[in-house]
Design a protein around this motif. Structure first.
Motif, PDB file in Angstrom:
ATOM      1  N   ASP A 182      16.038  14.232   3.399  1.00  0.00           N
ATOM      2  CA  ASP A 182      17.188  13.913   2.111  1.00  0.00           C
ATOM      3  C   ASP A 182      16.084  14.193   1.208  1.00  0.00           C
ATOM      4  N   ASP A 183      15.022  13.502   0.352  1.00  0.00           N
ATOM      5  CA  ASP A 183      15.117  13.844  -0.783  1.00  0.00           C
ATOM      6  C   ASP A 183      13.539  14.240  -0.726  1.00  0.00           C
ATOM      7  N   ARG A 184      13.665  15.470   0.570  1.00  0.00           N
ATOM      8  CA  ARG A 184      12.371  16.111   0.198  1.00  0.00           C
ATOM      9  C   ARG A 184      11.115  16.281  -0.517  1.00  0.00           C
ATOM     10  N   THR A 185      10.642  15.014   0.153  1.00  0.00           N
ATOM     11  CA  THR A 185       9.612  14.403  -0.054  1.00  0.00           C
ATOM     12  C   THR A 185       8.682  14.142   1.437  1.00  0.00           C
ATOM     13  N   TRP A 186       7.440  13.941   1.233  1.00  0.00           N
ATOM     14  CA  TRP A 186       6.763  13.118   2.687  1.00  0.00           C
ATOM     15  C   TRP A 186       6.194  12.065   1.940  1.00  0.00           C
ATOM     16  N   LYS A 187       6.661  11.440   2.812  1.00  0.00           N
ATOM     17  CA  LYS A 187       6.153   9.643   2.873  1.00  0.00           C
ATOM     18  C   LYS A 187       4.857   8.855   3.674  1.00  0.00           C
ATOM     19  N   VAL A 188       4.488   8.134   3.338  1.00  0.00           N
ATOM     20  CA  VAL A 188       3.333   7.437   4.069  1.00  0.00           C
ATOM     21  C   VAL A 188       3.847   5.667   3.762  1.00  0.00           C
ATOM     22  N   LYS A 189       3.318   5.268   5.036  1.00  0.00           N
ATOM     23  CA  LYS A 189       3.322   3.531   5.058  1.00  0.00           C
ATOM     24  C   LYS A 189       1.579   3.508   6.116  1.00  0.00           C
ATOM     25  N   VAL A 190       1.718   2.291   5.180  1.00  0.00           N
ATOM     26  CA  VAL A 190       0.043   1.575   6.845  1.00  0.00           C
ATOM     27  C   VAL A 190       0.751   0.826   7.563  1.00  0.00           C
ATOM     28  N   PRO A 191       0.224   0.944   8.768  1.00  0.00           N
ATOM     29  CA  PRO A 191       1.403   0.166   9.560  1.00  0.00           C
ATOM     30  C   PRO A 191       0.833  -1.151   9.023  1.00  0.00           C
ATOM     31  N   SER A 192       0.879  -2.109   9.402  1.00  0.00           N
ATOM     32  CA  SER A 192       0.989  -3.852   9.727  1.00  0.00           C
ATOM     33  C   SER A 192       0.204  -4.761   9.997  1.00  0.00           C
ATOM     34  N   LYS A 193      -0.459  -5.584  10.757  1.00  0.00           N
ATOM     35  CA  LYS A 193      -1.355  -5.992  11.062  1.00  0.00           C
ATOM     36  C   LYS A 193      -1.139  -6.572  12.527  1.00  0.00           C
ATOM     37  N   THR A 194       0.578  -6.914  12.466  1.00  0.00           N
ATOM     38  CA  THR A 194       1.821  -7.394  12.658  1.00  0.00           C
ATOM     39  C   THR A 194       2.476  -6.972  12.691  1.00  0.00           C
ATOM     40  N   VAL A 195       3.419  -7.373  13.917  1.00  0.00           N
ATOM     41  CA  VAL A 195       5.473  -7.225  13.352  1.00  0.00           C
ATOM     42  C   VAL A 195       5.556  -8.069  12.429  1.00  0.00           C
ATOM     43  N   GLY A 196       6.052  -8.014  11.472  1.00  0.00           N
ATOM     44  CA  GLY A 196       6.312  -8.171  10.094  1.00  0.00           C
ATOM     45  C   GLY A 196       5.640  -9.226   9.452  1.00  0.00           C
ATOM     46  N   SER A 197       4.653  -8.906   9.280  1.00  0.00           N
ATOM     47  CA  SER A 197       3.071  -9.499   9.107  1.00  0.00           C
ATOM     48  C   SER A 197       2.852  -8.573   6.989  1.00  0.00           C
ATOM     49  N   PHE A 198       2.909  -8.861   6.765  1.00  0.00           N
ATOM     50  CA  PHE A 198       2.509  -8.192   5.173  1.00  0.00           C
ATOM     51  C   PHE A 198       1.061  -7.928   4.905  1.00  0.00           C
ATOM     52  N   GLU A 199       0.377  -8.551   6.094  1.00  0.00           N
ATOM     53  CA  GLU A 199      -1.202  -7.791   5.556  1.00  0.00           C
ATOM     54  C   GLU A 199      -1.416  -6.460   6.403  1.00  0.00           C
ATOM     55  N   LEU A 200      -2.529  -5.460   6.448  1.00  0.00           N
ATOM     56  CA  LEU A 200      -2.315  -4.276   6.281  1.00  0.00           C
ATOM     57  C   LEU A 200      -3.537  -4.189   7.436  1.00  0.00           C
ATOM     58  N   ASN A 201      -2.925  -2.568   8.167  1.00  0.00           N
ATOM     59  CA  ASN A 201      -4.145  -2.787   9.542  1.00  0.00           C
ATOM     60  C   ASN A 201      -4.328  -1.323   9.230  1.00  0.00           C
ATOM     61  N   GLY A 202      -5.330  -1.596   7.382  1.00  0.00           N
ATOM     62  CA  GLY A 202      -6.252  -0.696   6.937  1.00  0.00           C
ATOM     63  C   GLY A 202      -6.238  -0.408   5.264  1.00  0.00           C
ATOM     64  N   ASN A 203      -6.877   0.307   5.289  1.00  0.00           N
ATOM     65  CA  ASN A 203      -7.010   0.109   3.791  1.00  0.00           C
ATOM     66  C   ASN A 203      -6.236   0.447   3.333  1.00  0.00           C
ATOM     67  N   PRO A 204      -5.518   0.199   1.903  1.00  0.00           N
ATOM     68  CA  PRO A 204      -4.929  -0.096   0.690  1.00  0.00           C
ATOM     69  C   PRO A 204      -4.251   1.116   0.344  1.00  0.00           C
ATOM     70  N   LEU A 205      -3.938   1.620   0.125  1.00  0.00           N
ATOM     71  CA  LEU A 205      -3.597   3.095  -0.580  1.00  0.00           C
ATOM     72  C   LEU A 205      -3.869   3.223  -1.925  1.00  0.00           C
ATOM     73  N   LYS A 206      -4.764   4.089  -2.629  1.00  0.00           N
ATOM     74  CA  LYS A 206      -5.322   3.844  -3.905  1.00  0.00           C
ATOM     75  C   LYS A 206      -3.962   4.801  -5.170  1.00  0.00           C
ATOM     76  N   GLN A 207      -3.589   4.787  -5.831  1.00  0.00           N
ATOM     77  CA  GLN A 207      -3.082   5.257  -7.236  1.00  0.00           C
ATOM     78  C   GLN A 207      -3.475   7.025  -7.694  1.00  0.00           C
ATOM     79  N   ASP A 208      -3.033   7.610  -8.084  1.00  0.00           N
ATOM     80  CA  ASP A 208      -3.422   8.713  -7.918  1.00  0.00           C
ATOM     81  C   ASP A 208      -2.211   9.717  -8.935  1.00  0.00           C
ATOM     82  N   ASN A 209      -2.443  10.133  -9.473  1.00  0.00           N
ATOM     83  CA  ASN A 209      -2.023  10.998 -10.541  1.00  0.00           C
ATOM     84  C   ASN A 209      -1.099  11.988  -9.863  1.00  0.00           C
TER      85      ASN A 209
END
Length: 259
Positions: free
Chosen positions: A204-231
């Motif tokens: 619909d948006d004609r874009t590609w999206k990515v998300k880092v999974p959480s450690k557990t369901v409903g958790s804010f703790e990431l199961n991986g390194n945070p994605l970095k800012q990029d121009n």
């Protein structure tokens, strides 16, 4: 098919509201409700008699005050519909309604049954009270429909994930075969600890999206390194859990530097 329901007038509760909403959501009946006096004795013209009538037969009469199994009219109607096992989360909600109504466990403030109660007016005999009754039924229907869609979506999500694959041949990145918001229940640090990112194409948006999974369901703790800012990216969340690329190639280049 039209079905006429009788329930009591004046003060209403979550059980009869939920029972009526369940019939509207899970049956093809055209529901019409009449709110009658508590001492009404003639129910011959009604198809369902809910939370009133001093009878229970599981077919027409659903007055839980004559039922000793610890259920309210909501639970009795849910048994009549017969989808308890297919919708376990919704069954849990109905169980909470039952437990509150029959005096086993009082609903906490802001819980579903307490919110239904808020729809009552200060004058239970007023015309406004009848209007609020139908507002409460609509509120209940919206909650039930949302939970129904979620549980059905969870089943489809499992199929989608089974048909998904590695993004750019990277075993740490899963590309969804199609997007589902419920993938987080199946891909997280407990179920798939090796997966560090989930990617999908938003057609619909004609874009590609990515998300880092959480450690557990409903958790804010990431199961991986945070994605970095990029121009070169359209958007990267400050927390590093989510990012958007304008196309697949940009996403490939971005993730090759991040994961």
């Amino acid at each position: 098919m039209k079905k006429l329901i009788a329930t009591h007038n004046k003060m209403f509760h979550a059980d009869e509201i939920t029972a009526i909403a369940l019939l509207e959501v899970f049956t093809d009946f055209e529901i019409e409700v009449e709110r009658v006096e508590h001492d009404c004795k003639d129910f011959s013209k009604y198809d369902f008699v809910i939370d009133i009538g001093k009878k229970f037969d599981g077919i027409k009469y659903f007055d839980h005050h004559q039922y000793k199994g610890g259920k309210s009219s909501a639970g009795l109607i849910w048994d009549y519909i017969g989808l308890n096992e297919e919708y376990p989360k919704l069954s849990k909600l109905i169980d909470l309604v039952d437990r509150n109504d029959v005096g086993i466990e009082k609903a906490k403030p802001f819980e579903y049954s307490s919110l239904i109660k808020c729809y009552n007016t200060r004058n239970p005999s007023s015309k406004e009270q009848d209007e609020q009754f139908y507002q409460a039924v609509n509120f209940s229907k919206n909650i039930i429909l949302s939970m129904k869609d979620m549980e059905e979506g969870m089943i489809k999500a499992k199929e989608i994930i089974n048909n998904s694959f590695n993004f750019n041949r990277n075993p740490e990145i899963i590309e969804l075969s199609e997007f589902t918001p419920y993938w987080t229940s199946y891909i997280n640090g407990i179920t798939m600890p090796f997966v560090k990112a989930v990617v999908w194409e938003d057609e619909d948006d004609r874009t590609w999206k990515v998300k880092v999974p959480s450690k557990t369901v409903g958790s804010f703790e990431l199961n991986g390194n945070p994605l970095k800012q990029d121009n070169n990216m359209e958007f990267v969340h400050s927390s590093g859990h989510f990012a958007i690329a304008k196309d697949e190639l940009t996403m490939i280049k971005y993730l090759s530097k991040n994961i």
